[in-house]
Design a protein around this motif. Structure first.
Motif, PDB file in Angstrom:
ATOM      1  N   ARG A  50       0.847  -1.193   0.000  1.00  0.00           N
ATOM      2  CA  ARG A  50       0.000   0.000   0.000  1.00  0.00           C
ATOM      3  C   ARG A  50       0.881   1.241   0.000  1.00  0.00           C
ATOM      4  O   ARG A  50       2.071   1.158   0.301  1.00  0.00           O
ATOM      5  CB  ARG A  50      -0.917  -0.008   1.227  1.00  0.00           C
ATOM      6  N   VAL A  51       0.280   2.387  -0.296  1.00  0.00           N
ATOM      7  CA  VAL A  51       1.018   3.652  -0.371  1.00  0.00           C
ATOM      8  C   VAL A  51       0.287   4.722   0.426  1.00  0.00           C
ATOM      9  O   VAL A  51      -0.942   4.837   0.354  1.00  0.00           O
ATOM     10  CB  VAL A  51       1.167   4.130  -1.832  1.00  0.00           C
ATOM     11  N   ILE A  52       1.051   5.510   1.179  1.00  0.00           N
ATOM     12  CA  ILE A  52       0.552   6.749   1.772  1.00  0.00           C
ATOM     13  C   ILE A  52       1.381   7.868   1.158  1.00  0.00           C
ATOM     14  O   ILE A  52       2.601   7.935   1.358  1.00  0.00           O
ATOM     15  CB  ILE A  52       0.674   6.753   3.305  1.00  0.00           C
ATOM     16  N   PHE A  53       0.724   8.718   0.389  1.00  0.00           N
ATOM     17  CA  PHE A  53       1.400   9.763  -0.375  1.00  0.00           C
ATOM     18  C   PHE A  53       1.098  11.111   0.267  1.00  0.00           C
ATOM     19  O   PHE A  53      -0.051  11.563   0.279  1.00  0.00           O
ATOM     20  CB  PHE A  53       0.907   9.735  -1.821  1.00  0.00           C
ATOM     21  N   ILE A  54       2.111  11.752   0.830  1.00  0.00           N
ATOM     22  CA  ILE A  54       1.956  13.036   1.507  1.00  0.00           C
ATOM     23  C   ILE A  54       2.369  14.133   0.537  1.00  0.00           C
ATOM     24  O   ILE A  54       3.533  14.227   0.148  1.00  0.00           O
ATOM     25  CB  ILE A  54       2.805  13.102   2.790  1.00  0.00           C
ATOM     26  N   SER A  55       1.412  14.954   0.140  1.00  0.00           N
ATOM     27  CA  SER A  55       1.645  15.983  -0.867  1.00  0.00           C
ATOM     28  C   SER A  55       1.717  17.352  -0.207  1.00  0.00           C
ATOM     29  O   SER A  55       0.710  17.862   0.296  1.00  0.00           O
ATOM     30  CB  SER A  55       0.513  15.954  -1.906  1.00  0.00           C
ATOM     31  N   LEU A  56       2.918  17.939  -0.211  1.00  0.00           N
ATOM     32  CA  LEU A  56       3.125  19.263   0.379  1.00  0.00           C
ATOM     33  C   LEU A  56       3.086  20.284  -0.749  1.00  0.00           C
ATOM     34  O   LEU A  56       4.113  20.677  -1.300  1.00  0.00           O
ATOM     35  CB  LEU A  56       4.451  19.308   1.140  1.00  0.00           C
ATOM     36  N   ARG A  57       1.907  20.686  -1.091  1.00  0.00           N
ATOM     37  CA  ARG A  57       1.684  21.554  -2.239  1.00  0.00           C
ATOM     38  C   ARG A  57       2.383  22.903  -2.085  1.00  0.00           C
ATOM     39  O   ARG A  57       2.440  23.469  -0.994  1.00  0.00           O
ATOM     40  CB  ARG A  57       0.176  21.767  -2.400  1.00  0.00           C
ATOM     41  N   GLY A  58       2.924  23.405  -3.193  1.00  0.00           N
ATOM     42  CA  GLY A  58       3.485  24.753  -3.205  1.00  0.00           C
ATOM     43  C   GLY A  58       4.985  24.793  -3.375  1.00  0.00           C
ATOM     44  O   GLY A  58       5.540  25.836  -3.700  1.00  0.00           O
ATOM     45  N   GLY A  59       5.679  23.677  -3.158  1.00  0.00           N
ATOM     46  CA  GLY A  59       7.117  23.655  -3.350  1.00  0.00           C
ATOM     47  C   GLY A  59       7.907  24.025  -2.108  1.00  0.00           C
ATOM     48  O   GLY A  59       8.433  25.140  -2.010  1.00  0.00           O
ATOM     49  N   PRO A  60       8.027  23.109  -1.143  1.00  0.00           N
ATOM     50  CA  PRO A  60       8.887  23.381   0.016  1.00  0.00           C
ATOM     51  C   PRO A  60      10.316  23.632  -0.420  1.00  0.00           C
ATOM     52  O   PRO A  60      10.800  23.049  -1.397  1.00  0.00           O
ATOM     53  CB  PRO A  60       8.782  22.084   0.842  1.00  0.00           C
ATOM     54  N   SER A  61      10.997  24.481   0.286  1.00  0.00           N
ATOM     55  CA  SER A  61      12.389  24.816  -0.054  1.00  0.00           C
ATOM     56  C   SER A  61      13.322  23.705   0.405  1.00  0.00           C
ATOM     57  O   SER A  61      13.494  23.476   1.602  1.00  0.00           O
ATOM     58  CB  SER A  61      12.788  26.132   0.618  1.00  0.00           C
ATOM     59  N   HIS A  62      13.945  23.024  -0.550  1.00  0.00           N
ATOM     60  CA  HIS A  62      14.849  21.921  -0.209  1.00  0.00           C
ATOM     61  C   HIS A  62      16.081  22.402   0.534  1.00  0.00           C
ATOM     62  O   HIS A  62      16.594  21.719   1.417  1.00  0.00           O
ATOM     63  CB  HIS A  62      15.253  21.153  -1.470  1.00  0.00           C
ATOM     64  N   VAL A  63      16.552  23.623   0.208  1.00  0.00           N
ATOM     65  CA  VAL A  63      17.768  24.129   0.858  1.00  0.00           C
ATOM     66  C   VAL A  63      17.492  24.604   2.283  1.00  0.00           C
ATOM     67  O   VAL A  63      18.426  24.959   3.007  1.00  0.00           O
ATOM     68  CB  VAL A  63      18.411  25.270   0.032  1.00  0.00           C
ATOM     69  N   ASP A  64      16.228  24.611   2.691  1.00  0.00           N
ATOM     70  CA  ASP A  64      15.873  24.977   4.063  1.00  0.00           C
ATOM     71  C   ASP A  64      15.345  23.794   4.860  1.00  0.00           C
ATOM     72  O   ASP A  64      15.015  23.952   6.039  1.00  0.00           O
ATOM     73  CB  ASP A  64      14.809  26.087   4.052  1.00  0.00           C
ATOM     74  N   THR A  65      15.259  22.625   4.229  1.00  0.00           N
ATOM     75  CA  THR A  65      14.641  21.487   4.903  1.00  0.00           C
ATOM     76  C   THR A  65      15.530  20.240   4.941  1.00  0.00           C
ATOM     77  O   THR A  65      15.929  19.786   5.997  1.00  0.00           O
ATOM     78  CB  THR A  65      13.296  21.137   4.231  1.00  0.00           C
ATOM     79  N   PHE A  66      15.872  19.684   3.753  1.00  0.00           N
ATOM     80  CA  PHE A  66      16.576  18.397   3.724  1.00  0.00           C
ATOM     81  C   PHE A  66      17.826  18.389   2.853  1.00  0.00           C
ATOM     82  O   PHE A  66      18.442  17.339   2.676  1.00  0.00           O
ATOM     83  CB  PHE A  66      15.618  17.290   3.236  1.00  0.00           C
TER      84      PHE A  66
END
Length: 461
Positions: A42-58
């Protein structure tokens, strides 16, 4: 007499089995054999709409932090270092921002893909491509393809559920079935504009006894099948027949699955759900909107996703916030992260404790990333050349980082992963070959990845 009677019992048993198999053969949601053994069920797909900033998160970029104020990659821009500290977590030592202290506790469970790319730096196109594989045509969604290939694990529930999807950036196309049979599209619970605590699935005839409902439905279905027999092929009528039957079955189980009242206070606290609930909206957009950092609403969504998955729903999507901070980056990203961090970590903990994480694929992503240069003083522009997502469970390596961007985080430069590759990999983990999962329509065979896509084998266990 005894010999004859015993044969009669056998015949009755056979007739019952044959009838059940015949019904199952006509049910498009019946569980199907995979192309090969899959690690995820099964899949749980978490969609963070809007474009989180990768250079500020991961995606930790110390060179970017040291270059704040210097000219950016685009004329007239200046580089902007992250406002949040990064540190290493877990035995794997993954670098994760202080925006996600709860998720960071699962560093050894998650697999970071830091070299994601998509085709367009615009929300509607990028969001649609993440969900359907294309930006130009109406195509089946990722969840619909998964259910078409696998069926469901519970005949009383839909195979695909979307929780509070946004009404814009493609709207229903993001969870629709397009030319696939209509039964494969998602059942929507709630909307992006309202707290999930107020969402319900209403029975069309809740006051009518089940027997009367069944007789009324049988009459309607008889007329539908008569119409179908005349037309031979009529996808709309077929969809109505299947959806009516599913709706009748959902009355039995769906209300109980959606009812969180039986969950313990400890479980609710794990997800950040407060007693009584906040009833407030989640994070706002980039235009100076008010932000809500309460994890209550998103916590309810994550807990619902676990309950739906545990009950047999094959694909569950959760929508979370609006990360489109062209300015107000500090306020917006901090509030958005606070609203989703504890619930997502709670979901991973809960799945792990229940023994579900090993065969549940959890994916958390936006549609693209943000630029390393500033916009509007305190914000970042769209960046489709680089973004980060993470996956957990379902056969992916935990505590692993795949791919890399340049030293400023502007573009993926190592082990690039396109959205097509992501889709191919997700289907592979479910036991489906993306090149063999096809549907014939308008004279040709269509697939989720079209003529693209490669499985990212490096992230697989």
């Amino acid at each position: 007499m005894l010999r004859t009677a015993s044969c009669g019992f056998g015949w009755l048993a056979f007739a019952g089995i044959a009838q059940r198999e015949a019904l199952a053969a006509g049910n498009p949601l019946t569980a199907k054999a995979t192309h090969f053994p899959g690690r995820a069920k099964r899949v749980i797909f978490i969609s963070l709409r809007g474009g989180p900033s990768h250079v500020d998160t991961f995606d930790y970029k110390p060179k970017l932090n040291a270059s704040t104020g210097q000219p950016g990659m685009r004329p007239g821009t200046k580089l902007l270092g992250s406002k949040w500290n990064f540190s290493q977590h877990g035995q794997s030592g993954l670098w994760i921002s202080e925006l996600f202290p709860y998720v960071a506790q699962h560093a050894d469970d998650i697999c970071l893909i830091r070299s994601m790319q998509t085709d367009f730096p615009a929300h509607p196109q990028a969001f649609l491509q993440m969900h359907t594989g294309t930006t130009q045509f109406v195509r089946p969604s990722l969840g619909a393809w998964a259910v078409y290939g696998l069926g469901t694990q519970n005949e009383n529930l839909p195979g695909f559920v979307t929780i509070s999807p946004p009404s814009d950036v493609g709207g229903a196309q993001n969870y629709g079935s397009a030319f696939l049979p209509a039964i494969h599209q998602a059942t929507r619970i709630g909307s992006g504009q309202r707290p999930i605590a107020n969402a319900t699935v209403r029975n069309l005839a809740a006051k009518m006894p089940a027997g009367d409902q069944r007789r009324a439905l049988d009459l309607i279905q008889a007329m539908n099948r008569e119409s179908l027999a005349r037309d031979v092929v009529n996808p709309e009528v077929e969809g109505v027949i299947e959806s009516f039957e599913l709706a009748f079955k959902m009355q039995v189980q769906m209300p109980g699955v959606l009812d969180l009242s039986g969950e313990s206070a400890t479980t609710k606290a794990l997800y950040g759900i407060s007693e009584g609930g906040s009833g407030r909206r989640g994070g706002g957009g980039g235009g100076g909107a008010r932000f809500d950092s309460s994890p209550d609403d998103f916590g309810r969504k994550c807990l619902l996703a676990r309950r739906l998955s545990e009950a047999g729903v094959r694909f569950v999507e959760i929508a979370g916030g609006n990360w489109d901070q062209h300015f107000n980056l500090a306020t917006g990203h901090e509030a958005n992260a606070a609203a989703v961090d504890q619930p997502i970590a709670g979901l991973l903990t809960d799945l792990k404790q229940r023994g579900l994480l090993k065969d549940t694929l959890v994916v958390c992503t936006g549609e693209f990333g943000r630029t390393p240069h500033a916009q509007g003083g305190d914000g970042r522009d769209h960046n489709h050349k680089a973004f980060t997502l993470w996956m957990a469970g379902g056969g992916v390596k935990g505590g692993y980082s795949h791919g890399a961007t340049d030293e400023l985080g502007y573009e993926a430069v190592e082990n690039k992963v396109h959205v097509h590759d992501l889709h191919a990999t997700m289907l592979h983990l479910l036991g489906l070959d993306h090149e063999r999962l096809t549907y014939r329509y308008a004279g040709r065979d269509f697939r989720l990845t079209d003529v693209h896509g490669n499985v990212v084998k490096q992230i697989l266990l």
